[in-house]
Design a protein around this motif. Structure first.
Motif, short mmCIF file in Angstrom:
data_model
loop_
_atom_site.label_atom_id
_atom_site.label_comp_id
_atom_site.label_asym_id
_atom_site.label_seq_id
_atom_site.Cartn_x
_atom_site.Cartn_y
_atom_site.Cartn_z
N ALA A 71 42.24 -38.13 7.88
CA ALA A 71 43.34 -39.04 7.54
C ALA A 71 43.01 -40.48 7.90
O ALA A 71 43.54 -41.42 7.29
N GLY A 72 42.12 -40.67 8.86
CA GLY A 72 41.74 -42.03 9.25
C GLY A 72 40.99 -42.78 8.18
O GLY A 72 40.83 -44.01 8.27
N HIS A 73 40.54 -42.07 7.15
CA HIS A 73 39.79 -42.71 6.06
C HIS A 73 40.68 -43.03 4.86
O HIS A 73 40.18 -43.55 3.85
N LEU A 74 41.98 -42.72 4.98
CA LEU A 74 42.89 -43.03 3.87
C LEU A 74 43.05 -44.54 3.73
O LEU A 74 42.95 -45.29 4.70
N GLU A 75 43.32 -44.97 2.53
CA GLU A 75 43.51 -46.40 2.28
C GLU A 75 44.93 -46.79 2.68
O GLU A 75 45.89 -46.11 2.32
N GLY A 76 45.04 -47.87 3.39
CA GLY A 76 46.35 -48.38 3.77
C GLY A 76 46.81 -47.87 5.12
O GLY A 76 46.75 -46.68 5.41
N ALA A 77 47.29 -48.81 5.97
CA ALA A 77 47.76 -48.44 7.31
C ALA A 77 48.97 -47.52 7.24
O ALA A 77 49.11 -46.59 8.04
N ALA A 113 49.76 -45.30 4.91
CA ALA A 113 49.34 -43.96 4.50
C ALA A 113 48.68 -43.23 5.67
O ALA A 113 48.92 -42.03 5.90
N ARG A 114 47.85 -43.95 6.44
CA ARG A 114 47.20 -43.33 7.60
C ARG A 114 48.22 -42.93 8.66
O ARG A 114 48.13 -41.84 9.24
N ALA A 115 49.19 -43.81 8.92
CA ALA A 115 50.21 -43.52 9.92
C ALA A 115 51.08 -42.34 9.49
O ALA A 115 51.43 -41.46 10.30
N LYS A 116 51.43 -42.30 8.20
CA LYS A 116 52.25 -41.20 7.68
C LYS A 116 51.52 -39.88 7.80
O LYS A 116 52.09 -38.86 8.24
N ALA A 117 50.25 -39.87 7.44
CA ALA A 117 49.46 -38.64 7.53
C ALA A 117 49.34 -38.18 8.98
O ALA A 117 49.42 -36.98 9.28
N ARG A 118 49.14 -39.14 9.90
CA ARG A 118 49.00 -38.80 11.30
C ARG A 118 50.30 -38.17 11.84
O ARG A 118 50.26 -37.18 12.57
N ARG A 119 51.43 -38.74 11.47
CA ARG A 119 52.72 -38.19 11.92
C ARG A 119 52.92 -36.78 11.39
O ARG A 119 53.40 -35.88 12.10
N GLU A 120 52.58 -36.58 10.12
CA GLU A 120 52.76 -35.25 9.52
C GLU A 120 51.86 -34.20 10.18
O GLU A 120 52.29 -33.07 10.43
N ILE A 121 50.63 -34.57 10.47
CA ILE A 121 49.69 -33.64 11.11
C ILE A 121 50.17 -33.29 12.51
O ILE A 121 50.16 -32.13 12.92
N GLU A 122 50.59 -34.31 13.27
CA GLU A 122 51.05 -34.07 14.64
C GLU A 122 52.33 -33.24 14.65
O GLU A 122 52.50 -32.37 15.52
#
Length: 259
Positions: free
Chosen positions: A217-223, A225-234
């Protein structure tokens, strides 16, 4: 002309109230900082304490043929990890629900120790009359070996490898019931240990998988999108951990009645 001291009274009252308020504020701030410190220490210690508990428990529960009381070094080692797991925040405890399993095991170990001492005392009292010290040690050992056999099912009391000892145990008022209660606690302890170890391995794999997804998720474009993916994974990791804990806890609750 005398000075009117009453004119200073309002200012004095304001000063006293202001001082008291400042003292209360300082006390509250100090207490808040103490709690925050406890939470930080918990967050730092929890992963290592749980990993150490797993190392202690993965080899199985030790049995001492010389006593029905759980070995002191084992109990002390496990209790030391539980002490490290105090003072966490609500969020901290929710992150590591397996702590409840360790608390249950320490409670059961204490209960087992109390009942084990009582049974040891009874065995020594009923087996001693008319026998040498060597005979008493042998007969007591045979009785303990039977009591400590795999406690599944706990409702069964294994036969002692001595008819003489078996007759004495059967003929001692309340002793069979005490042995059954001991074995019920022992069975529940085994279930709690198995549940903790299995849960630890499952959560370890979940965290590794989540770590891999977070890295991707850290390689996604846009801060955003990365933050959203991180929240969903956690959030999904937390949900999966609690689901596995609930499933494992049912193994404990499904055992014999709570002693």
């Amino acid at each position: 002309m005398s000075f009117d001291w009453s004119s200073l009274l309002p200012a004095l009252i304001v000063a006293i109230v202001a001082g008291a308020t400042a003292g209360v504020a300082l006390d509250i701030a100090r207490r808040v900082e103490e709690v925050r410190g406890q939470h930080r220490r918990f967050d730092e210690a929890a992963p290592a304490a749980l990993a150490t508990a797993q190392e202690i428990l993965v080899v199985g529960l030790p049995k001492d043929p010389s006593s029905l009381v759980p070995p002191d070094n084992f109990v002390r080692s496990l209790r030391e990890q539980v002490v490290q797991l105090r003072g966490g925040s609500r969020a901290g405890f929710e992150t590591y629900p397996a702590i409840d399993m360790l608390h249950e095991m320490t409670r059961l170990l204490e209960n087992l120790a109390v009942r084990g001492r009582a049974i040891d005392g009874t065995l020594h009292a009923v087996l001693s009359p008319g026998r040498s010290e060597a005979e008493v040690r042998l007969y007591t050992k045979l009785a303990r070996q039977a009591i400590q056999k795999d406690p599944r099912p706990a409702e069964d009391v294994p036969r002692i490898e001595s008819e003489d000892v078996q007759k004495i145990v059967d003929g001692t008022y309340g002793l069979t019931d005490d042995i059954l209660k001991y074995r019920e606690i022992q069975e529940r302890l085994h279930d709690a240990r198995d549940a903790f170890v299995d849960h630890w391995w499952a959560v370890r794999q979940m965290r590794l998988d989540a770590g891999t997804r977070l890295a991707s998720a850290g390689h996604l474009e846009g801060a955003w999108a990365r933050a959203k993916a991180r929240r969903e994974i956690e959030a999904q990791l937390k949900k999966d951990v609690h689901a596995d804990f609930a499933r494992q806890w049912k193994r404990i609750e499904a055992g014999v009645r709570r002693p």
